[in-house]
Design an enzyme around this catalytic site. Structure first.
Site, PDB file in Angstrom:
ATOM      1  CG  ASP A   1      -5.300   3.692   4.269  1.00 44.32           C
ATOM      2  OD1 ASP A   1      -5.842   3.316   5.336  1.00 44.32           O
ATOM      3  OD2 ASP A   1      -4.331   4.466   4.241  1.00 44.32           O
TER       4      ASP A   1
ATOM      5  CG  ASP B   1      -0.441   6.112   2.081  1.00 37.22           C
ATOM      6  OD1 ASP B   1      -1.624   6.001   1.732  1.00 37.22           O
ATOM      7  OD2 ASP B   1       0.017   5.599   3.127  1.00 37.22           O
TER       8      ASP B   1
ATOM      9  CG  HIS C   1      -6.146   7.274   0.936  1.00 40.82           C
ATOM     10  ND1 HIS C   1      -5.672   6.540  -0.131  1.00 40.82           N
ATOM     11  CD2 HIS C   1      -5.416   6.873   2.009  1.00 40.82           C
ATOM     12  CE1 HIS C   1      -4.704   5.735   0.288  1.00 40.82           C
ATOM     13  NE2 HIS C   1      -4.517   5.923   1.579  1.00 40.82           N
TER      14      HIS C   1
ATOM     15  CG  HIS D   1      -1.740   1.244   1.316  1.00 38.45           C
ATOM     16  ND1 HIS D   1      -2.699   1.554   0.392  1.00 38.45           N
ATOM     17  CD2 HIS D   1      -1.725   2.274   2.195  1.00 38.45           C
ATOM     18  CE1 HIS D   1      -3.241   2.720   0.701  1.00 38.45           C
ATOM     19  NE2 HIS D   1      -2.671   3.187   1.779  1.00 38.45           N
TER      20      HIS D   1
HETATM   21 ZN   LIG Z   1      -3.079   5.013   2.731  1.00 37.63          ZN
END
Ligand SMILES: [Zn+2]
Ligand SMILES: *[C@@H]1O[C@H](CO)[C@@H](O)[C@H](O)[C@H]1NC(C)=O
Ligand SMILES: *[C@@H]1O[C@H](CO)[C@@H](O)[C@H](O)[C@H]1NC(C)=O
Length: 988
Positions: free
Chosen positions: A174, A52, A417, A50
């Protein structure tokens, strides 16, 4: 060193690889999925990372692995390492999600590596999931930008890899709550499934105990089956089960499989895995589960993960001979979805959404609906410029699409996000803003080039002045025009309908203003308010502004020419001003009454004869709860969580001052509550909406008390606990106070637990009256009492909510708390007539005219001879309920166009019906359409080639729809149903 190892590996493997790849060539689809065994618990191992797109570090710091002192994370090495490890064992699978990173990596790879990666993709070993530029936020994003950021990623994947890289599954693991509109958009992009990890704890507990973690989400109340999407909640957040994390960042025990060693641990490791599989299977309805093996920035050294997973799979499956029912294998989310589809069962369905997210009794993630209010507006402003720039580029045929990419890319990143959500560190928020700003600068060049084509009367005449944006116009500042003898203002209307638009131009002199016909404009010359003049950082010396009404052509421009008239007498409109007296703003449709204390007393819709008295209207704050976050009851308010100390609101002041100014064009009441909160209520001639421009900040926190500022609108509307909020600017959902549609909700937080994201509008209503508030950026809002709407506009908090950022949400600028300014628009109407006003109003708000200025050193007479002063790309009028969502030139002869019906079913007598629009009309000035191909919403495949999986619901419905068989339309006339968006590739 790394590269040479990799090449060596590649060479030794090549023979084996080709043998394998001939067999497995283009085995990327569902057909090559492992579907498990009928009598076993099938565990789909999904290796994933994951990543970001900015959070504690900037997107580029994450990519390169810079500033590992802040957070150890390096995406370039993740991708290097995963590719190396996929080579080792053809069974291994990996999914990748964030194209912002993958694109950065791809640009730096050699052709050999690229070709090898293509092999992996074609073999289904590397699968792109979701495939947007980022994993976008769902609460604070606007549909236009969600679609764009997915289109950007999908275009890259299609161009580089083709069909095997087409994302089929949404992966929103997420984001902090989930929007129904996103499910609908994903379904229209052709996705077969959606997975996420965060849902309200009460909701997920119930789903776990009733085996309804997976469902059919009916994403739209308007679009029917084409919006349905198989949706699943992940079992264990998006992490591996406890003690089974093999990343370099985890401390769990590797599999030690040499039986001669004292530390031999295969039996324990295998049993731990089998127990975890059974534990996860509890909430799931079939004999398949998906185990997410990875987490934030995992796989930097992918060998650790894959080596242990290879062993785990081998030893767990070996237990089958001893009677184990667990069958484990490498898989992907799409193969998992396909396996469930083959199970052939009926699934429960869902029609509401997953907001708000409460993860503990006091932990409602509703603060981020408003956090970083200025960034939220800047994103919306940037989108406005992006869409207008694409239109201008297309209509002027200048082919500068590559120059618009910078803004598209920045917009893609900002949808992340932890970007527009406001849940990033301050440095990172600044980086996002800088990217937008640089993108806008490049877009401004494109705009200038487009006007250089569109403005001159004859092609020989060069444009003699650059068109530039004045981006501080919201604080009445435009330095380049200050003191100029003459300048022009050109307004681009990005909507396909002619509009009436009110302009404010800050000036340091008096001017004569000519409209496109050469007539003198009757403009008001009024002072700029003290509130505005005192905004920190304002550099302008303009004390006055012109306010005037323009009428702009559809998808076109009008130019206004300003000429200084020093010494000469200018005919001025009559202006009356009152201070601290009762006053009434009134036009032909609306009356707004204030008392002498500056209280909004009543709004009357004169046409309909309906009135709404206000008991209060104005600024209040909630005190942020300051806790140490050690236990749920000590949860602090912060960037993510809104937790008020009590449900009591404090007025920002007990008194206020009011100044009313009336001119022919506009009547306004400027109400100052205190040194840091004020509003200007304006009613323009001919308008059915009341504009409220609010200015908040610097919010004082020197008492170390965080303050969450709201605007309250308290009326006598009998709203019976109900209020209505939009999802991502489109369909509106009914909200009921202290209630959840799908479970028996136990209330702990009676304010924060009632907050919902608002992206464009909120309303309350009774039988005869509806009060709608349109907003100019995403904000959180609620109706805590009947008759009341509240909208949170700004937050300044002294503490952190301990959810990762480790910084209080304390934005400053110019050495003090950040001042934020924005607008609300009030609409008072009967419920049956409200839609046509708020739908059109919201559309015009997010696709606002773009103002550019220029300094032609030439008289009006010469200017008007040389340049067009008004122009429209359209020759016929377009239906009111159609919006041109995208007009993007792909190459000299091809365009991407999206048209949209933006009314819902049954909300308006006239406009809630199917509508026809002729696409040729948009290309009148460019040529004749020779080919028209309808595409999926993400524009990455012809709609006629799309075959989504069919599902059954427990209500005995099937999701099956017959897709249109044709790929090219003969006719250019398109029919749109309410809320339908259609996407086309047009060839001229
Ligand atoms: Zn995230
Ligand atoms: C890589 O491939 C591209 C496209 O096929 C080609 O134009 C380019 O010359 C190649 N580069 C090298 C270094 O071989
Ligand atoms: C579901 O419930 C089971 C049994 O109580 C529990 O072991 C498991 O952790 C739960 N899973 C989730 C996601 O809540």
């Amino acid at each position: 060193m790394r590269i040479s190892t990799y090449c060596a590996v590649l060479l030794c493997i090549v023979a084996q690889c080709f043998a394998a790849s001939h067999k497995s060539r283009n085995t990327c689809g569902y057909d090559s999925c492992n579907l498990g065994q009928a009598n076993k618990l099938n565990v789909h191992i999904v290796p994933h990372t994951h990543d970001d797109v900015g959070w504690l570090k900037t997107v580029d710091q994450y990519y390169y692995g810079a500033r590992n002192d802040i957070q150890h994370a390096s995406v370039q090495y993740i991708l290097d390492s995963v590719i190396e490890e996929l080579v080792q064992n053809p069974e291994r699978r990996f999914i990748y999600v964030e194209i912002a990173f993958f694109w950065r990596w791809w640009n730096q790879q050699s052709n050999d590596t690229r070709n090898f990666v293509k092999e992996l993709v074609n073999a289904g070993r590397l699968e792109f999931i979701s495939g947007g530029w980022c994993m976008h936020d769902e609460a604070t994003t606007y549909y236009n930008s969600i679609i764009d950021q997915h289109t950007l990623g999908a275009e890259f994947l299609r161009d580089q890899f083709g069909e095997c890289a087409r994302p089929k599954i949404g992966w929103q693991i997420d984001p902090f709550g989930h929007s129904r509109e996103v499910a609908s958009l994903f379904a229209q992009m052709g996705f077969d499934g959606l997975f996420f990890a965060r849902a309200d704890y009460q909701d997920s507990d119930l789903r776990n105990s009733t085996k309804t973690m997976e469902m059919i989400w009916k994403g739209s109340a308007n679009l029917g089956r084409q919006s349905w999407l198989f949706t699943g909640l992940l079992a264990d957040f998006y992490d591996p089960p406890d003690s089974l994390c093999f990343d370099r960042s985890c401390g769990d025990q590797p599999i030690i499989d040499d039986p001669s060693l004292n530390d031999y641990n295969v039996p324990e490791r295998v049993q731990t895995f089998i127990d975890a599989a059974h534990d996860q299977a509890y909430g799931f309805a079939t004999n398949h589960i998906m185990m997410t093996m990875g987490s934030d920035f995992h796989y930097e050294n992918a060998n650790l993960w894959f080596k242990n997973l290879d062993k785990l799979i081998k030893y767990v499956n070996a237990q089958q001979t001893n009677g184990s029912d667990v069958n484990v294998f490498y898989s992907t989310p799409s193969c998992y979805v396909y396996a469930l589809n083959k199970v052939d069962r009926a699934w429960t369905s869902k029609t509401d959404d997953f907001f708000p997210l409460g993860d503990t009794p006091h932990g409602f993630w509703t603060g981020y609906f408003t956090s970083r209010a200025a960034l939220k507006r800047y994103e919306r402003h940037s989108n406005n410029i992006l869409q207008a720039t694409r239109q201008l580029n297309a209509l002027s045929q200048i082919n500068l699409r590559n120059d618009i990419f910078y803004l598209s890319e920045a917009m893609g990143i900002v949808q992340h996000h932890d970007a527009i959500s406001g849940t990033e560190k301050q440095n990172v928020a600044d980086d996002y803003a800088q990217r937008l700003s640089e993108g806008i600068d490049k877009a401004a060049d494109v705009i200038n080039n487009a006007y250089a084509k569109l403005l001159p009367n004859e092609s020989e005449i060069p444009m003699n002045a650059t068109q530039f944006l004045c981006q501080y116009s919201n604080i009445s500042e435009c330095l380049p025009i200050e003191g100029q003898k003459q300048f022009t203002l050109t307004l681009w209307n990005p909507t396909i309908h002619p509009i009436i638009h009110h302009v404010r131009v800050p000036v340091t002199k008096e001017y004569l203003i000519r409209d496109p016909m050469g007539s003198i404009v009757s403009a008001e010359y009024v002072p700029i308010s003290t509130t505005t003049r005192n905004i920190p950082g304002r550099k302008s010396s303009a004390q006055n502004q012109y306010i005037f009404t323009t009428s702009l052509p559809a998808l076109g421009f009008s130019t206004y020419y300003f000429e200084a008239k020093s010494g000469e007498k200018i005919r001025k409109q009559k202006t009356t001003t009152t201070r601290n007296e009762a006053c009434t703003l009134e036009n032909e449709y609306i009356r707004v009454e204030f008392d002498d204390h500056g209280n909004l007393h009543q709004i009357i819709n004169l046409e309909k004869g309906i009135a709404v008295p206000f008991t209060t209207q104005g600024f209040y704050w909630y005190t942020s709860f300051a806790g140490n976050n050690s236990r749920p009851e000590f949860q602090s308010s912060g960037a993510y969580v809104f937790r008020p100390l009590t449900s009591k609101i404090q007025p920002v002041s007990t008194t206020r001052t009011i100044t009313c100014t009336k001119t022919e064009t506009v009547q306004s009441a400027s109400i100052v509550f205190n040194a840091w909160a004020s509003q200007e209520v304006s009613l323009f001639h001919g308008m059915r909406t009341v504009e409220i421009e609010w200015t908040v900040g610097p919010v004082p926190i020197d008492d170390n008390v965080g303050k969450e500022i709201i605007i309250r609108y308290d009326t006598d509307i009998e709203s019976a606990s109900k209020y209505y909020t939009d999802a991502n600017g489109r369909e509106v959902l009914e909200r009921i106070r202290n209630y959840r549609p799908t479970w028996n909700y136990s209330i702990v937080e009676n304010v924060s637990g009632n907050y919902y994201p608002i992206n464009s509008r909120i309303w309350i209503k009774d039988h005869t009256r509806q009060l709608t508030v349109l907003i100019d950026r995403s904000e959180g809002g609620a109706s805590i009492l009947d008759g009341s709407i509240e909208i949170m506009v700004h937050r300044r908090i002294a503490h952190d909510d301990s959810l990762g950022i480790n910084e209080p949400l304390n934005e400053t600028a110019f050495g003090e708390g950040l001042v934020v300014r924005g607008k609300h628009f009030l609409i008072l109407e009967s419920p049956e007539n409200s839609s046509r006003i708020h739908r059109v109003g919201a559309q015009q708000l997010f696709m606002h005219p773009i103002a550019t200025y220029a300094l032609p050193q030439t008289s009006y007479a010469n200017y008007s001879k040389a340049y067009h002063q008004t122009w429209s790309a359209l020759s016929e009028s377009m239906p009111l309920n159609v919006h041109l969502l995208t007009l993007d030139q792909l190459n000299p002869r091809q365009f991407l166009i999206r048209v949209e019906h933006y009314f819902e079913l049954n909300e308006d007598d006239i406009y809630s019906h199917p509508v026809e629009v002729d696409l040729q009309a948009f290309f009148k000035s460019l040529g004749t359409i020779t080919d028209l191909t309808e595409l999926t919403l993400g524009a990455n495949m012809p709609l006629s080639q799309l075959h989504r999986l069919d599902w059954r619901t427990t209500d005995k419905e099937s999701s099956h729809i017959d897709m249109p068989k044709y790929s090219s339309l003969k006719d250019t006339i398109v029919t749109l149903n309410p809320m339908q968006i259609k996407t086309f590739q047009v060839t001229l």
